[in-house]
Write an enzyme that holds these catalytic residues in place. Structure first.
Site, PDB file in Angstrom:
ATOM      1  N   ASP A  62      -3.159   5.542  18.972  1.00 21.90           N
ATOM      2  CA  ASP A  62      -4.158   6.074  19.908  1.00 21.90           C
ATOM      3  C   ASP A  62      -3.487   6.588  21.182  1.00 21.90           C
ATOM      4  OD1 ASP A  62      -6.119   5.342  18.072  1.00 21.90           O
ATOM      5  OD2 ASP A  62      -6.325   3.338  18.930  1.00 21.90           O
ATOM      6  N   ASP A 115       2.310  -1.557  -4.476  1.00 24.72           N
ATOM      7  CA  ASP A 115       0.902  -1.134  -4.594  1.00 24.72           C
ATOM      8  C   ASP A 115       0.303  -1.779  -5.843  1.00 24.72           C
ATOM      9  OD1 ASP A 115      -0.688   1.449  -3.149  1.00 24.72           O
ATOM     10  OD2 ASP A 115      -1.524   0.804  -5.088  1.00 24.72           O
ATOM     11  N   GLY A 137      -0.169   4.235  -0.463  1.00 24.51           N
ATOM     12  CA  GLY A 137      -1.036   5.406  -0.282  1.00 24.51           C
ATOM     13  C   GLY A 137      -0.497   6.297   0.822  1.00 24.51           C
ATOM     14  N   ARG A 160      -2.051   9.953  20.464  1.00 19.80           N
ATOM     15  CA  ARG A 160      -3.126  10.965  20.453  1.00 19.80           C
ATOM     16  C   ARG A 160      -3.553  11.297  21.889  1.00 19.80           C
ATOM     17  NH1 ARG A 160      -6.151   8.372  15.172  1.00 19.80           N
ATOM     18  NH2 ARG A 160      -5.025   9.631  13.653  1.00 19.80           N
ATOM     19  N   VAL A 178      -2.104  -2.831   9.478  1.00 17.67           N
ATOM     20  CA  VAL A 178      -2.543  -1.451   9.707  1.00 17.67           C
ATOM     21  C   VAL A 178      -3.959  -1.216   9.159  1.00 17.67           C
ATOM     22  CG1 VAL A 178      -1.947   0.993   9.296  1.00 17.67           C
ATOM     23  CG2 VAL A 178      -0.128  -0.701   9.554  1.00 17.67           C
ATOM     24  N   ARG A 214     -14.584   2.964  11.079  1.00 17.42           N
ATOM     25  CA  ARG A 214     -13.554   2.052  10.565  1.00 17.42           C
ATOM     26  C   ARG A 214     -14.195   0.711  10.195  1.00 17.42           C
ATOM     27  NH1 ARG A 214     -11.303   4.823  14.990  1.00 17.42           N
ATOM     28  NH2 ARG A 214      -9.292   5.833  14.607  1.00 17.42           N
ATOM     29  N   HIS A 235      -9.368  -0.751  18.380  1.00 18.23           N
ATOM     30  CA  HIS A 235      -8.959   0.477  17.683  1.00 18.23           C
ATOM     31  C   HIS A 235     -10.182   1.040  16.950  1.00 18.23           C
ATOM     32  CE1 HIS A 235      -6.625   3.342  15.403  1.00 18.23           C
ATOM     33  NE2 HIS A 235      -6.927   2.766  14.259  1.00 18.23           N
ATOM     34  N   VAL A 257      -0.798   6.358   4.203  1.00 19.34           N
ATOM     35  CA  VAL A 257      -0.167   5.764   5.395  1.00 19.34           C
ATOM     36  C   VAL A 257       1.061   4.933   5.005  1.00 19.34           C
ATOM     37  CG1 VAL A 257      -0.518   4.202   7.352  1.00 19.34           C
ATOM     38  CG2 VAL A 257      -2.346   5.750   6.661  1.00 19.34           C
ATOM     39  N   GLY A 279       0.873  -1.178   0.000  1.00 15.26           N
ATOM     40  CA  GLY A 279       0.000   0.000   0.000  1.00 15.26           C
ATOM     41  C   GLY A 279       0.902   1.217   0.000  1.00 15.26           C
ATOM     42  N   ASN A 302      -7.789  -1.053   8.211  1.00 18.59           N
ATOM     43  CA  ASN A 302      -8.948  -1.076   9.107  1.00 18.59           C
ATOM     44  C   ASN A 302     -10.085  -1.933   8.575  1.00 18.59           C
ATOM     45  OD1 ASN A 302      -8.444   0.493  11.451  1.00 18.59           O
ATOM     46  ND2 ASN A 302      -8.364   2.337  10.188  1.00 18.59           N
ATOM     47  N   ARG A 356     -11.226   5.437   5.650  1.00 14.89           N
ATOM     48  CA  ARG A 356     -12.599   5.913   5.801  1.00 14.89           C
ATOM     49  C   ARG A 356     -12.748   7.346   5.315  1.00 14.89           C
ATOM     50  NH1 ARG A 356     -13.684   6.678  12.214  1.00 14.89           N
ATOM     51  NH2 ARG A 356     -11.594   7.261  12.827  1.00 14.89           N
TER      52      ARG A 356
HETATM   53  N1  LIG Z   1      -4.329   1.126  12.182  1.00 14.31           N
HETATM   54  C1  LIG Z   1      -4.259   2.444  12.171  1.00 14.31           C
HETATM   55  O1  LIG Z   1      -3.910   3.066  13.159  1.00 14.31           O
HETATM   56  C2  LIG Z   1      -4.604   3.202  10.905  1.00 14.31           C
HETATM   57  C3  LIG Z   1      -4.375   4.585  10.805  1.00 14.31           C
HETATM   58  C4  LIG Z   1      -4.689   5.225   9.613  1.00 14.31           C
HETATM   59  C5  LIG Z   1      -5.221   4.506   8.539  1.00 14.31           C
HETATM   60  N2  LIG Z   1      -5.446   3.175   8.688  1.00 14.31           N
HETATM   61  C6  LIG Z   1      -5.975   2.358   7.587  1.00 14.31           C
HETATM   62  O2  LIG Z   1      -4.917   2.099   6.679  1.00 14.31           O
HETATM   63  C7  LIG Z   1      -5.457   1.854   5.385  1.00 14.31           C
HETATM   64  C8  LIG Z   1      -4.730   2.736   4.356  1.00 14.31           C
HETATM   65  O3  LIG Z   1      -5.057   4.094   4.572  1.00 14.31           O
HETATM   66  P1  LIG Z   1      -4.484   5.213   3.567  1.00 14.31           P
HETATM   67  O4  LIG Z   1      -4.936   6.519   4.113  1.00 14.31           O
HETATM   68  O5  LIG Z   1      -3.057   4.975   3.299  1.00 14.31           O
HETATM   69  O6  LIG Z   1      -5.329   4.869   2.248  1.00 14.31           O
HETATM   70  P2  LIG Z   1      -4.903   5.203   0.730  1.00 14.31           P
HETATM   71  O7  LIG Z   1      -6.131   5.058  -0.099  1.00 14.31           O
HETATM   72  O8  LIG Z   1      -4.151   6.481   0.683  1.00 14.31           O
HETATM   73  O9  LIG Z   1      -3.886   4.030   0.370  1.00 14.31           O
HETATM   74  C9  LIG Z   1      -4.272   2.696   0.255  1.00 14.31           C
HETATM   75  C10 LIG Z   1      -3.432   2.090  -0.857  1.00 14.31           C
HETATM   76  O10 LIG Z   1      -3.693   0.682  -0.895  1.00 14.31           O
HETATM   77  C11 LIG Z   1      -3.593   0.308  -2.254  1.00 14.31           C
HETATM   78  N3  LIG Z   1      -4.205  -0.994  -2.479  1.00 14.31           N
HETATM   79  C12 LIG Z   1      -5.530  -1.325  -2.532  1.00 14.31           C
HETATM   80  N4  LIG Z   1      -5.666  -2.630  -2.766  1.00 14.31           N
HETATM   81  C13 LIG Z   1      -4.434  -3.155  -2.865  1.00 14.31           C
HETATM   82  C14 LIG Z   1      -3.921  -4.457  -3.101  1.00 14.31           C
HETATM   83  N5  LIG Z   1      -4.734  -5.502  -3.276  1.00 14.31           N
HETATM   84  N6  LIG Z   1      -2.581  -4.626  -3.141  1.00 14.31           N
HETATM   85  C15 LIG Z   1      -1.740  -3.586  -2.963  1.00 14.31           C
HETATM   86  N7  LIG Z   1      -2.163  -2.328  -2.736  1.00 14.31           N
HETATM   87  C16 LIG Z   1      -3.489  -2.122  -2.687  1.00 14.31           C
HETATM   88  C17 LIG Z   1      -4.294   1.431  -3.002  1.00 14.31           C
HETATM   89  O11 LIG Z   1      -3.971   1.431  -4.378  1.00 14.31           O
HETATM   90  C18 LIG Z   1      -3.786   2.642  -2.233  1.00 14.31           C
HETATM   91  O12 LIG Z   1      -2.619   3.200  -2.837  1.00 14.31           O
HETATM   92  C19 LIG Z   1      -6.950   2.117   5.504  1.00 14.31           C
HETATM   93  O13 LIG Z   1      -7.650   0.910   5.708  1.00 14.31           O
HETATM   94  C20 LIG Z   1      -7.043   2.988   6.737  1.00 14.31           C
HETATM   95  O14 LIG Z   1      -8.321   2.922   7.349  1.00 14.31           O
HETATM   96  C21 LIG Z   1      -5.152   2.500   9.836  1.00 14.31           C
END
Ligand SMILES: NC(=O)c1ccc[n+]([C@@H]2O[C@H](COP(=O)([O-])OP(=O)(O)OC[C@H]3O[C@@H](n4cnc5c(N)ncnc54)[C@H](O)[C@@H]3O)[C@@H](O)[C@H]2O)c1
Length: 309
Positions: free
Chosen positions: A148, A32, A9, A151, A118, A88, A175, A11, A7, A120, A82
């Site tokens: 958390d 990704d 993206g 925060r 990570v 979440r 979480h 995070v 991923g 959700n 989200r």
């Molecule tokens: N655990 C935590 O504390 C926490 C904190 C923040 C966000 N999150 C979660 O982390 C996740 C990512 O958030 P984000 O803001 O980076 O989202 P984002 O949309 O910016 O990035 C997600 C990435 O995953 C990629 N992706 C989707 N399916 C895929 C696959 N099968 N293989 C490889 N890559 C794939 C997408 O192309 C995208 O680039 C979300 O589920 C979010 O809710 C968790």
């Protein structure tokens, strides 16, 4: 040391950026599904090496798991974040199939990796990974409580007018906005209980602000946050690769600890080179334990949704 972040993206990229700057690995792979995005971000980060002075080699990959082979630690951030007004938990259907598929692909090439989850809803995604991967429980760690807790310290430091670095404070449980439990009774300002400095009303506000900490940011940003989540991932990975034995709140598979089993939930654990090494018993009082059990019930209901997918 080789680390993969799946991923690229918000995070995932922020986590990778922090991992590179801290030189936690000699090799870092960003993967990704979107064509070119991981390669582009990897190249962009590589061009900061001469400015920040790190030597980590960063490569990007569009869904080619061969490039992730023999990773020591893998971080799974792939999946939907989200949007404002969403919980979440609403992400479960889409993210469960993404996380399961990604885990299978990763393990084909890195059977000995420690997995940091990570995506959700994180506790349920961690449980899914634990129950479907067949890996020893200590190698699967859900990241949420570290964020958390940071925060919680942020809101405590604002109320106390102190440095967050002088605070010890932890959030356990699920979480989620309604399932996390900021443990006010255990929070200290350089060893003095913060409850000695804060009114009951202030304490309630800090707890409430912490619990909706993520939602507050989602409302402001239009998507979920990434700087603190990325920093929290790097802190967790650092304790693994440097075998620091930091005590962090992480979602792990419980087998009777805190009165729960067959669930992944945030509890204080020691993190080292073997993943999570032991759960520390904070000896919750009756009311805290009841809140923890309620949190577990909510997470268990969410885990039950997995059976319907
Ligand atoms: N655990 C935590 O504390 C926490 C904190 C923040 C966000 N999150 C979660 O982390 C996740 C990512 O958030 P984000 O803001 O980076 O989202 P984002 O949309 O910016 O990035 C997600 C990435 O995953 C990629 N992706 C989707 N399916 C895929 C696959 N099968 N293989 C490889 N890559 C794939 C997408 O192309 C995208 O680039 C979300 O589920 C979010 O809710 C968790």
């Amino acid at each position: 040391m080789k680390i993969t972040v799946v991923g690229a993206g918000a995070v995932g990229a922020t986590s990778a950026d922090n991992i590179a700057r801290k030189e936690l690995a000699s090799e870092l792979v960003l993967l990704d599904i979107k064509e070119g995005v991981a390669e582009g971000k990897a190249l962009d980060m590589t061009q900061t090496a001469a400015l920040f002075g790190f030597d980590t080699r960063i490569t990007g990959s569009t869904n080619d798991y061969a490039k992730t082979a023999d990773s020591d630690v893998v971080v799974i951030t792939s999946g939907l974040p989200r949007k404002p007004g969403m919980t979440r938990e609403e992400l479960i259907g889409t993210n469960a199939s993404i996380v399961k598929g990604v885990t299978e692909s990763l393990l084909k090439h890195s059977p000995n990796a420690i997995i940091v989850v990570v995506s959700n809803p994180m506790d349920t995604m961690t449980y899914l990974t634990l129950t479907t991967s067949g890996l020893p429980k200590n190698r699967i760690i859900g990241m949420g409580g570290i964020l958390d807790s940071a925060r919680f310290k942020c809101y405590l430091s604002a109320a106390l007018g102190c440095s967050p670095n002088d605070l010890n404070a932890i959030v356990v449980g699920g979480h989620g906005d309604t399932t996390m439990i900021p443990l006010m009774r255990f929070a200290t300002w350089n060893s003095v209980p913060v409850t000695e400095f804060l009114s009951a009303e202030q304490q309630q506000k800090i707890i409430a602000d912490t619990m909706v900490g993520g939602a507050t940011l989602t409302k402001l940003l239009g998507t979920s946050a990434w700087y603190a989540p990325g920093a929290a991932v790097a802190a967790l990975v650092e304790s693994i690769v440097r075998d620091e034995k930091r005590l962090y709140s992480c979602s792990v598979g419980l087998e009777g600890e805190y009165g729960q089993k067959d669930i992944c939930l945030g509890v204080p654990v020691v993190i080292g080179r073997n993943g999570w090494e032991k759960v520390i018993d904070y000896k919750l009082n009756e009311q805290e334990q009841a809140t923890f059990s309620k949190s577990a019930d909510a997470v268990r209901n969410m885990n039950d949704v997995l059976k319907t997918l």
